[in-house]
Scaffold this motif. Sequence first.
Motif, mmCIF file in Angstrom:
data_model
loop_
_atom_site.group_PDB
_atom_site.id
_atom_site.type_symbol
_atom_site.label_atom_id
_atom_site.label_comp_id
_atom_site.label_asym_id
_atom_site.label_seq_id
_atom_site.Cartn_x
_atom_site.Cartn_y
_atom_site.Cartn_z
ATOM 1 N N ARG A 239 9.222 13.550 15.668
ATOM 2 C CA ARG A 239 9.896 12.946 14.514
ATOM 3 C C ARG A 239 11.406 13.035 14.642
ATOM 4 N NH1 ARG A 239 10.156 8.989 11.939
ATOM 5 N NH2 ARG A 239 10.766 9.033 9.762
ATOM 6 N N ARG B 104 4.131 12.106 18.086
ATOM 7 C CA ARG B 104 4.361 13.077 17.010
ATOM 8 C C ARG B 104 5.833 13.465 16.862
ATOM 9 N NH1 ARG B 104 0.148 15.485 14.680
ATOM 10 N NH2 ARG B 104 -1.895 15.241 15.635
ATOM 11 N N ASP C 92 4.558 17.166 12.199
ATOM 12 C CA ASP C 92 5.552 16.509 13.065
ATOM 13 C C ASP C 92 6.043 17.476 14.135
ATOM 14 O OD1 ASP C 92 5.470 14.183 11.617
ATOM 15 O OD2 ASP C 92 7.266 14.617 10.436
#
Length: 381
Positions: free
Chosen positions: A160, A158, A111
Amino acid sequence: MRLTSKLPQVGTTIFTVMSRLAAEHDAVNLGQGFPDFDPPVRLRERVAEHLALGHNQYAPMAGLPALTAAIAAHWRHRHRLAVDAEREVTVTAGGTEALFAAIHAVVGAGDEVVLLDPAYDAYGPAALLAGARPVHVPLRPPGFGLDFDRLAAVLGPRTRLLIVNTPHNPTGAVLSAADWEQLADLLAGSEALVLSDEVYECLVYDGRRHASVLGCARLRERAFAVCSFGKIFHATGWKVGYCIAAPALTAEFRKVHQFLTFAVSTPMQHALADFMGEDPEFADGLADFFQARRDRFAALLADSRFRLTPAPGTYFQLAEYSAISDLADVEFCRELTTRHGVAAIPLSPFCAVPPPLRLVRFCYAKAQPTLELAAARLRAV
Ligand code: PMP
Ligand code: GLN
């Protein structure tokens, strides 16, 4: 034995380094952020009472119900926001534990975690330990507001977690409700969550109000807000804080918290709950209390060669020192401490790329004689 470090880039925190140097050189310590005065007498008395009453065993995992209720009342009273004490509040071992637990509750390997530089030093290592990649986006000097274009450029599938801090350590900048709305626009199409570090939530000056992530309806379900009693009751050494998040996030948060600390000091929680019930207006006085210190410190430095930047929140003041020295900020802070007897905090340890301005941070949460002594030394620099 061969030991592979999980944090090869990380040394001892700048706060510890500067406090140690200050002690070694008998410098006035305006570095690490802590008051040089005590928490309210009544609060300290309550701790002693609860120790004597036998409140010395484990507290409930999520926090003492009396304290989570007091926290919800505080948010209703101070920030006019509704918080569900049972399902949304978790008491933690300071803001630091709350930050770590929130990051580990939702961030995994691969992440990306977006940090806004200068970023408080606890965020990056927690993200790295979760296997994530920290992505640094600088705030815009000299006011250190959000750079929405650069943020938009790094947000992706990606991403998070976005970590935001308002009022902001080390710069003192504060976000507005409009900033949160713009962030909500930016995050509208993404799955990213928001971790909002609001430990200085009561330290906003010049008649402004704190704008919490929890007040932004579109972010409410995807945000963690982190706070600390260390900041509002002059008790940084007690290490009691809390996290507020929507029930689904809180459930995940507690899965980490229960194995990180499980529960937080029982007599402290009782004392805090009692004090907040007895004196719910205490926090209302903090802005005037610290604003007066900020202004006094600025007046004392008016004829120094430091240039102070606007400081609308926290108990930190940035000072620009280019009229004094060409040294980089870490070396300048070292010299200020060892040769001139005042410790400060450099900004570059909080940045992936050192900021373009020569700035250091002073903590003004100090009694008048401390500020006067420090200022006299700083005027002589
Ligand atoms: N976040 C920020 C921005 C802070 O300045 C601090 C500490 N001063 C913390 C988190 C940690 O709070 P605590 O001391 O309650 O762990
Ligand atoms: N948050 C405090 C500061 O900014 C320091 C906390 C610490 O030493 N870890 O000065």
